[in-house]
Design a protein around this motif. Structure first.
Motif, PDB file in Angstrom:
ATOM      1  N   CYS A  59       0.695  -1.160  -0.066  1.00 27.04           N
ATOM      2  CA  CYS A  59       0.039  -0.020   0.002  1.00 27.04           C
ATOM      3  C   CYS A  59       0.876   1.324  -0.029  1.00 27.04           C
ATOM      4  O   CYS A  59       1.842   1.327   0.858  1.00 27.04           O
ATOM      5  N   CYS A  62       0.422   3.009   3.912  1.00 24.78           N
ATOM      6  CA  CYS A  62       0.925   2.268   5.061  1.00 24.78           C
ATOM      7  C   CYS A  62       1.909   1.157   4.884  1.00 24.78           C
ATOM      8  O   CYS A  62       2.316   0.394   5.732  1.00 24.78           O
ATOM      9  N   ILE A  64       0.982  -2.044   3.869  1.00 26.97           N
ATOM     10  CA  ILE A  64       0.450  -3.381   4.118  1.00 26.97           C
ATOM     11  C   ILE A  64       0.471  -4.137   2.629  1.00 26.97           C
ATOM     12  O   ILE A  64       0.424  -3.517   1.713  1.00 26.97           O
ATOM     13  N   CYS A  71      -4.774   0.559   0.247  1.00 26.59           N
ATOM     14  CA  CYS A  71      -5.452  -0.392   0.827  1.00 26.59           C
ATOM     15  C   CYS A  71      -6.651  -0.143   1.298  1.00 26.59           C
ATOM     16  O   CYS A  71      -7.092   1.016   1.351  1.00 26.59           O
ATOM     17  N   CYS A  74      -6.575   2.304   4.331  1.00 27.06           N
ATOM     18  CA  CYS A  74      -5.980   3.718   3.946  1.00 27.06           C
ATOM     19  C   CYS A  74      -7.243   4.451   3.062  1.00 27.06           C
ATOM     20  O   CYS A  74      -7.219   5.594   3.253  1.00 27.06           O
TER      21      CYS A  74
HETATM   22 ZN   LIG Z   1      -2.901   1.142   3.356  1.00 25.40          ZN
END
Ligand SMILES: [Zn+2]
Ligand SMILES: [Zn+2]
Lengths: 205, 205
Positions: A59, A62, A64, A71, A74
């Motif tokens: 992402c 973040c 991830i 993501c 977010c």
């Molecule tokens: Zn994210």
């Protein structure tokens, strides 16, 4: 004696053994099950693996694992972007999402500070965290790094940075076993530790 | 709450859950492990699954799963084709090969006689077995079907057929737990049962 498996089945069994927790006997059982009773499942898994291996990245905000630019956390309008929980891996995010009702967002470091291994603040994306702190976008940082030496060092580093910008820093309560991986903690303990997070300051730990 | 997994990861986790013995938590751990630490392993497994799903069929002579026309056992000059061990599945062959030093060949029935389900002798390839008996190609039949009602019925059927051609019929010793799947028996027990096989006749069991 000797293997009665054909080359194609042998390769399938060897590949299945690379999955965590899968030994020789389990891999055999999986391979025979798929070939005898669930060939559609084998094709579906092949496609899912191939798709994920090619497309899953991180992402943008973040870090991830996701095949999307941003993501689902977010990009959710329901999440409070001023609350930032700092974790080491995507697995930690999943574990926290399943055990808590945290309404903020995450920063996945992808590791721990480890200068001897060449892993400094920039490798973990902490330079970008500093920009967000400087821009006044964050009201609380929740530290959920591992209770290991490197995890502690990482937590300290982030706390010092947050202090400079007078941003409140908390840490999830111990209750997570020392040396244990966050993703292996049961949901109850993890939920308790998250709710019981403490101010993370100089003299008290 | 809610899933923090992207669609690609969710599909990968759901596909992994179709593997025997893999629950939600294990599938998550496998998916994250592959994406974070072993993407080559994911691609290799995808290729192995896809190749096996497309190419693995049954050995022309014994019916074991293989992508070759003739399996390694049937094509080996070291195996005695007059000794025929009758099993229900490829997994049973693997288990016997790993536990014994049987030097004959196998016939994989792929199931058990079950007239109510439309599974008669022909569905199990027993018509072809009769041809081999008639041609005088077999000196001993070793029955390794399951100790279940259908497995017993199958064993009886084969014994009657072998009797007509005066072919010796033995059965692996009980020691295999009643109702247990052959592939799950430990090697020691299975080896013992195989070596202690008994004449399989009318009055004695
Ligand atoms: Zn994210
Ligand atoms: Zn064969």
């Amino acid at each position: 004696m000797g293997s009665a498996f054909s080359p194609g089945l042998t390769e399938l069994i060897d590949s299945l053994r690379r999955l965590p927790g899968v030994g020789a006997r389990t891999a055999q059982r999986m391979a025979l099950h798929l070939m005898q009773r669930d060939r559609d499942g084998a094709r579906r898994l092949a496609a899912a693996l191939s798709n994920a291996a090619d497309r899953v990245g991180e992402c943008r905000d973040c870090g991830i694992l996701t095949e999307q630019q941003l993501c689902s956390i977010c990009s959710s309008p329901k999440r409070d972007r001023s609350l930032l929980c700092i974790v080491e891996s995507s697995a930690d995010v999943i574990a926290l999402e399943q055990a808590t009702d945290f309404s903020g967002v995450y920063l996945v470091l992808g590791g721990q500070l480890s200068p001897l291994d060449g892993i400094g603040p920039e490798e973990l994306g902490l330079d970008r965290l500093e920009q967000r702190l400087a821009a006044g976008q964050i009201s609380e940082i929740i530290l959920a790094t591992s209770p290991t030496v490197e995890g502690e060092a990482t937590a300290h580093y982030v706390r010092e940075m947050a202090c400079e910008y007078a941003v409140r820093t908390t840490r999830i309560a111990h209750g997570v076993p020392m040396g244990g991986a966050l993703e292996q903690v049961d949901q109850g303990t993890l939920s308790h530790a998250f709710l019981g997070r403490q101010e993370y300051g100089g003299s008290s730990q």
